[in-house]
Write an enzyme that holds these catalytic residues in place. Sequence first.
Site, PDB file in Angstrom:
ATOM      1  N   LYS A 153       2.181  31.712  49.005  1.00  0.00           N
ATOM      2  CA  LYS A 153       2.932  32.476  48.012  1.00  0.00           C
ATOM      3  C   LYS A 153       3.453  33.785  48.617  1.00  0.00           C
ATOM      4  CE  LYS A 153       2.706  29.722  44.475  1.00  0.00           C
ATOM      5  NZ  LYS A 153       3.933  29.015  44.011  1.00  0.00           N
ATOM      6  N   TYR A 162      -3.282  28.853  49.102  1.00  0.00           N
ATOM      7  CA  TYR A 162      -2.363  29.132  47.996  1.00  0.00           C
ATOM      8  C   TYR A 162      -1.751  30.526  48.113  1.00  0.00           C
ATOM      9  CZ  TYR A 162      -0.781  29.974  43.190  1.00  0.00           C
ATOM     10  OH  TYR A 162      -0.037  30.298  42.086  1.00  0.00           O
ATOM     11  N   SER A 177       6.672  32.583  43.018  1.00  0.00           N
ATOM     12  CA  SER A 177       5.508  32.931  43.824  1.00  0.00           C
ATOM     13  C   SER A 177       4.335  33.147  42.873  1.00  0.00           C
ATOM     14  CB  SER A 177       5.793  34.166  44.683  1.00  0.00           C
ATOM     15  OG  SER A 177       4.680  34.501  45.471  1.00  0.00           O
ATOM     16  N   SER A 178       3.584  34.199  43.064  1.00  0.00           N
ATOM     17  CA  SER A 178       2.405  34.468  42.243  1.00  0.00           C
ATOM     18  C   SER A 178       1.901  35.859  42.566  1.00  0.00           C
ATOM     19  CB  SER A 178       1.309  33.443  42.546  1.00  0.00           C
ATOM     20  OG  SER A 178       0.057  33.829  42.017  1.00  0.00           O
ATOM     21  N   ASP A 186       8.700  13.272  45.077  1.00  0.00           N
ATOM     22  CA  ASP A 186       7.631  14.048  45.699  1.00  0.00           C
ATOM     23  C   ASP A 186       8.304  15.007  46.669  1.00  0.00           C
ATOM     24  OD1 ASP A 186       5.553  15.090  47.226  1.00  0.00           O
ATOM     25  OD2 ASP A 186       4.447  13.207  47.339  1.00  0.00           O
ATOM     26  N   ASN A 231      10.099  25.805  41.866  1.00  0.00           N
ATOM     27  CA  ASN A 231       8.974  26.083  40.981  1.00  0.00           C
ATOM     28  C   ASN A 231       7.691  25.362  41.379  1.00  0.00           C
ATOM     29  OD1 ASN A 231       7.569  26.619  38.262  1.00  0.00           O
ATOM     30  ND2 ASN A 231       7.786  24.386  38.266  1.00  0.00           N
TER      31      ASN A 231
END
Length: 252
Positions: free
Chosen positions: A156, A152, A138-139, A64, A91
């Site tokens: 990111k 979230y 990231s995103s 974890d 990731n």
Amino acid sequence: MDLQLTGSRVLVTGGTRGIGRAIVEAFADEGAAVEFCARDAGEIEATEEALAGRGGGVRGGQLDVRDGAALTAWVAAAAGRLGGVDAVVANISALAIPDTEENWYTSFEVDLMHTVRLVTAALPHLEASGNGSVVAISSVSGREADFASGPYGTMKTAIVGYVSGLALQLAGRVRANVVSPGNTYFAGGVWQQIEQGDADLFSTALGLNPTGQMGTPEETARAVVFLSSPVASRISGTNLVVDGALTRGIQL
């Protein structure tokens, strides 16, 4: 193009599903030895069995990433088994999208701090490599405001800022880059869950994609592996967006 990754030693956090699994497979297919971590022992075993004999070997560890000491110990043990580390890929994401206080803490620990702790633990090995590379996932939600803004999206965005600073601080020693996927569809993934549970949101998101489709894990994995390779030796500090022209902002 030969990415010159044969024999390289790679660590990937979250390697049993989706983008992480595709990253592990892509590195292995380039001849790398890959160690990955995940929480589910059964998924780890299944991934090891599926990828047995690929590349320089694939090995998983149960972890974890919120446990900083355990993450640090995993990096040290993996580096010992591999004889060093040439590349790390941060990731794992909590995918904690709803705007609750609990999700803010979870996103901070899982998305951002696991990235920081992974880099901190791996940095001596990466510097010794001579070809050391950090890639963080990231995103597009970290690049522009969308439905996932909040815990979230904010974390990111923070990952991009953190890695940009790393690239400057480590210039000439270790490269550091970000890959930001657009919405990515795979079996059991968040977008399949949204498709099944919120058809309107899924339809809206799909309609925003100029290509008419969402991305695949493999498309993101190829970007990650390229940036991690010696072939990308002059690329550091970039945020490579892999979204099929989904986002509209101009990167200056």
